[in-house]
Design a protein around this motif. Structure first.
Motif, PDB file in Angstrom:
ATOM      1  N   ASN A 276      34.012 -35.026   2.036  1.00 25.07           N
ATOM      2  CA  ASN A 276      35.493 -34.200   2.501  1.00 25.07           C
ATOM      3  C   ASN A 276      35.447 -32.847   1.914  1.00 25.07           C
ATOM      4  O   ASN A 276      36.393 -32.164   2.082  1.00 25.07           O
ATOM      5  N   ASN A 277      34.454 -32.375   1.507  1.00 21.23           N
ATOM      6  CA  ASN A 277      34.190 -31.010   0.842  1.00 21.23           C
ATOM      7  C   ASN A 277      35.515 -30.680   0.075  1.00 21.23           C
ATOM      8  O   ASN A 277      36.044 -29.475   0.068  1.00 21.23           O
ATOM      9  N   TYR A 278      36.029 -31.917  -0.844  1.00 21.97           N
ATOM     10  CA  TYR A 278      36.854 -31.412  -1.670  1.00 21.97           C
ATOM     11  C   TYR A 278      36.863 -32.196  -2.836  1.00 21.97           C
ATOM     12  O   TYR A 278      36.829 -33.573  -2.689  1.00 21.97           O
ATOM     13  N   GLY A 279      37.108 -31.744  -4.100  1.00 22.05           N
ATOM     14  CA  GLY A 279      37.109 -32.618  -5.219  1.00 22.05           C
ATOM     15  C   GLY A 279      37.422 -31.616  -6.443  1.00 22.05           C
ATOM     16  O   GLY A 279      37.351 -30.772  -6.712  1.00 22.05           O
ATOM     17  N   ARG A 280      38.173 -32.696  -7.416  1.00 25.09           N
ATOM     18  CA  ARG A 280      38.384 -31.970  -8.798  1.00 25.09           C
ATOM     19  C   ARG A 280      38.135 -33.068  -9.783  1.00 25.09           C
ATOM     20  O   ARG A 280      38.694 -34.120  -9.897  1.00 25.09           O
ATOM     21  N   ILE A 281      37.089 -32.888 -10.450  1.00 28.82           N
ATOM     22  CA  ILE A 281      36.579 -33.847 -11.595  1.00 28.82           C
ATOM     23  C   ILE A 281      36.969 -33.403 -12.966  1.00 28.82           C
ATOM     24  O   ILE A 281      36.603 -32.241 -13.268  1.00 28.82           O
TER      25      ILE A 281
ATOM     26  N   LYS B 195      30.230 -26.259  -2.900  1.00 27.86           N
ATOM     27  CA  LYS B 195      31.234 -27.163  -2.312  1.00 27.86           C
ATOM     28  C   LYS B 195      32.631 -26.786  -3.133  1.00 27.86           C
ATOM     29  O   LYS B 195      32.509 -26.205  -4.062  1.00 27.86           O
ATOM     30  N   ASN B 196      33.627 -27.250  -2.161  1.00 24.23           N
ATOM     31  CA  ASN B 196      34.954 -27.102  -2.844  1.00 24.23           C
ATOM     32  C   ASN B 196      35.156 -28.246  -3.848  1.00 24.23           C
ATOM     33  O   ASN B 196      36.170 -28.918  -3.937  1.00 24.23           O
ATOM     34  N   ILE B 197      34.327 -28.361  -4.755  1.00 27.81           N
ATOM     35  CA  ILE B 197      34.469 -29.445  -5.829  1.00 27.81           C
ATOM     36  C   ILE B 197      34.163 -29.064  -7.171  1.00 27.81           C
ATOM     37  O   ILE B 197      33.184 -28.248  -7.366  1.00 27.81           O
ATOM     38  N   ALA B 198      35.115 -29.052  -7.953  1.00 24.99           N
ATOM     39  CA  ALA B 198      35.076 -28.555  -9.186  1.00 24.99           C
ATOM     40  C   ALA B 198      34.934 -29.486 -10.475  1.00 24.99           C
ATOM     41  O   ALA B 198      35.605 -30.406 -10.390  1.00 24.99           O
ATOM     42  N   VAL B 199      33.982 -29.434 -11.240  1.00 25.76           N
ATOM     43  CA  VAL B 199      33.571 -30.372 -12.465  1.00 25.76           C
ATOM     44  C   VAL B 199      33.973 -29.712 -13.677  1.00 25.76           C
ATOM     45  O   VAL B 199      33.171 -28.866 -14.057  1.00 25.76           O
ATOM     46  N   ASN B 200      34.582 -30.180 -14.387  1.00 25.47           N
ATOM     47  CA  ASN B 200      35.177 -29.399 -15.793  1.00 25.47           C
ATOM     48  C   ASN B 200      35.301 -30.446 -16.823  1.00 25.47           C
ATOM     49  O   ASN B 200      35.683 -31.601 -16.493  1.00 25.47           O
ATOM     50  N   ALA B 201      35.075 -30.066 -18.032  1.00 23.96           N
ATOM     51  CA  ALA B 201      35.568 -30.902 -19.167  1.00 23.96           C
ATOM     52  C   ALA B 201      36.435 -30.495 -20.063  1.00 23.96           C
ATOM     53  O   ALA B 201      36.809 -29.103 -20.095  1.00 23.96           O
ATOM     54  N   VAL B 202      37.079 -31.406 -20.711  1.00 22.65           N
ATOM     55  CA  VAL B 202      38.152 -30.740 -21.822  1.00 22.65           C
ATOM     56  C   VAL B 202      37.889 -31.292 -23.106  1.00 22.65           C
ATOM     57  O   VAL B 202      37.281 -32.336 -23.118  1.00 22.65           O
ATOM     58  N   THR B 203      38.166 -30.581 -24.222  1.00 17.60           N
ATOM     59  CA  THR B 203      37.734 -30.765 -25.576  1.00 17.60           C
ATOM     60  C   THR B 203      39.286 -30.950 -26.529  1.00 17.60           C
ATOM     61  O   THR B 203      39.092 -29.926 -27.175  1.00 17.60           O
TER      62      THR B 203
ATOM     63  N   ALA C   9      43.155 -29.882 -12.161  1.00 18.59           N
ATOM     64  CA  ALA C   9      43.053 -30.698 -11.011  1.00 18.59           C
ATOM     65  C   ALA C   9      43.640 -30.401  -9.932  1.00 18.59           C
ATOM     66  O   ALA C   9      43.560 -31.274  -8.590  1.00 18.59           O
ATOM     67  N   SER C  10      44.221 -29.201  -9.894  1.00 19.17           N
ATOM     68  CA  SER C  10      45.022 -28.669  -8.700  1.00 19.17           C
ATOM     69  C   SER C  10      43.913 -27.590  -7.723  1.00 19.17           C
ATOM     70  O   SER C  10      43.054 -27.306  -8.335  1.00 19.17           O
ATOM     71  N   GLU C  11      44.537 -27.522  -6.671  1.00 22.74           N
ATOM     72  CA  GLU C  11      43.776 -26.736  -5.741  1.00 22.74           C
ATOM     73  C   GLU C  11      43.478 -25.095  -6.128  1.00 22.74           C
ATOM     74  O   GLU C  11      42.660 -24.451  -5.778  1.00 22.74           O
ATOM     75  N   GLU C  12      44.603 -24.771  -6.918  1.00 22.84           N
ATOM     76  CA  GLU C  12      44.614 -23.370  -7.511  1.00 22.84           C
ATOM     77  C   GLU C  12      43.441 -23.043  -8.347  1.00 22.84           C
ATOM     78  O   GLU C  12      42.841 -22.041  -8.672  1.00 22.84           O
ATOM     79  N   ASN C  13      42.625 -24.419  -8.948  1.00 21.71           N
ATOM     80  CA  ASN C  13      41.494 -24.026  -9.720  1.00 21.71           C
ATOM     81  C   ASN C  13      40.506 -24.027  -8.809  1.00 21.71           C
ATOM     82  O   ASN C  13      39.722 -25.187  -8.593  1.00 21.71           O
ATOM     83  N   SER C  14      40.220 -23.062  -8.086  1.00 29.90           N
ATOM     84  CA  SER C  14      39.380 -22.816  -7.171  1.00 29.90           C
ATOM     85  C   SER C  14      38.156 -22.071  -7.712  1.00 29.90           C
ATOM     86  O   SER C  14      36.983 -22.052  -6.814  1.00 29.90           O
ATOM     87  N   PHE C  15      37.786 -21.948  -8.631  1.00 30.46           N
ATOM     88  CA  PHE C  15      36.618 -21.025  -9.014  1.00 30.46           C
ATOM     89  C   PHE C  15      35.977 -21.628 -10.409  1.00 30.46           C
ATOM     90  O   PHE C  15      34.834 -21.775 -10.621  1.00 30.46           O
ATOM     91  N   SER C  16      36.627 -21.950 -11.222  1.00 31.80           N
ATOM     92  CA  SER C  16      36.160 -22.683 -12.615  1.00 31.80           C
ATOM     93  C   SER C  16      35.395 -23.926 -12.351  1.00 31.80           C
ATOM     94  O   SER C  16      36.065 -24.739 -12.030  1.00 31.80           O
ATOM     95  N   THR C  17      34.133 -23.915 -12.686  1.00 34.97           N
ATOM     96  CA  THR C  17      33.426 -25.157 -12.591  1.00 34.97           C
ATOM     97  C   THR C  17      32.294 -25.337 -13.755  1.00 34.97           C
ATOM     98  O   THR C  17      31.966 -24.160 -14.069  1.00 34.97           O
ATOM     99  N   ALA C  18      31.836 -26.533 -13.901  1.00 38.85           N
ATOM    100  CA  ALA C  18      30.877 -26.682 -14.820  1.00 38.85           C
ATOM    101  C   ALA C  18      31.287 -26.047 -16.266  1.00 38.85           C
ATOM    102  O   ALA C  18      30.349 -25.546 -16.765  1.00 38.85           O
TER     103      ALA C  18
END
Ligand SMILES: NC(=O)c1ccc[n+]([C@@H]2O[C@H](COP(=O)([O-])OP(=O)(O)OC[C@H]3O[C@@H](n4cnc5c(N)ncnc54)[C@H](O)[C@@H]3O)[C@@H](O)[C@H]2O)c1
Length: 248
Positions: free
Chosen positions: A132-137, A176-184, A227-236
């Protein structure tokens, strides 16, 4: 309550029957998300679902450390919906002990749930997001994974592993339009604190410059933006919410 633009998204929240996961579910529902909570604790899942009584909420009993269980549940879910958001939140601290006194099975269980659980869920859900070329993890790690807590070597290692996994997977999906981030996060008053000795919890708190526990709602706010679409740049990336404890 502040709303995020998450309307018509579908989310899986692991460990969603209580604590952080349940609070995220409440905010997601309030923002129009079709929310699926996964947990190993069926009694708590039923209780949460009855209490929230929302047609957009459903649950699955899933042990995230069991790859087959995760795969079958994702395959069933994706027959009727895409998965836009994955919150890998299920976790345990396990008991606290010095490394040389750690029970081998307990050490392994902590790794299996916190690290392998995150791997299993990402492995099974990511193909649907790619399609789907979309995801927020968002992978819920811990300040323990950055700093290392004494008498919590298994937990600290598992959470450090989840941070490494996030950095790798985020890069693999960055085109892709998929962002994967961690929180601590630092310590927050959820049931997980009962798994550790009172001395250990007091030691954790003493390291936090804010001088208090993290409020669950403060944690959820950060998750909602990620988790929102607004987070379109931050990843990894790794987003710190440790009240000043971690300086990197
Ligand atoms: N509360 C804190 O102080 C704190 C601090 C840093 C990180 N965290 C992390 O936040 C996450 C959520 O923890 P919490 O504080 O809400 O704890 P919690 O104990 O309230 O909730 C964790 C949930 O995960 C579920 N779970 C455990 N093993 C599972 C499995 N194998 N499969 C599916 N579900 C399983 C539990 O049944 C529970 O409902 C965890 O990953 C934890 O490590 C918590």
């Amino acid at each position: 309550m502040h709303q995020f633009d998450l309307n018509n998204r579908t989310a899986i929240i692991t460990g969603g029957a209580q604590g952080f996961g349940l609070d995220i579910a409440k905010r997601f529902l309030n923002s129009g998300v079709k929310t699926i909570i996964w947990d190993i604790d069926e009694k708590e899942l039923k209780k949460a679902t009855q209490e929230l009584n929302n047609p957009n909420l459903s649950y699955n009993v899933v042990d995230v450390s069991n790859y087959k269980n995760v795969k079958e549940t994702v395959d069933e879910t994706t027959k009727s919906t895409n998965i836009d958001i994955l919150i890998n939140n299920a976790g345990i601290t396990g008991s606290t002990s010095t490394l040389w006194d750690y029970d081998v099975e307990e050490w392994n269980k902590i790794i299996q749930i916190n690290l392998m659980g995150t791997f299993n869920c990402c492995k099974c859900v990511v193909p649907n997001m790619i399609k789907n070329n979309y995801g927020r993890i968002i992978n819920v790690a811990s300040v323990a994974g950055k700093d290392g807590n004494a008498k919590a070597s298994a937990y600290s290692s598992a959470k450090a592993g989840a941070i490494g996994l996030t950095k790798s997977l985020g890069k693999e999906l960055a085109d892709k339009n998929i962002a994967v981030n961690a929180v601590t996060p630092a310590g927050a008053k959820t049931r997980i604190l009962d798994q550790m000795s009172k001395e250990h919890v007091a030691r954790m708190l003493s390291k936090v410059p804010r001088g208090r526990f993290l409020e669950i709602e403060e944690f959820t706010s950060l998750i909602c933006w990620l988790a929102s679409e607004e987070n379109s740049f931050s990843t990894a990336a790794v987003f710190d919410i440790s009240g000043g404890r971690s300086t990197y």
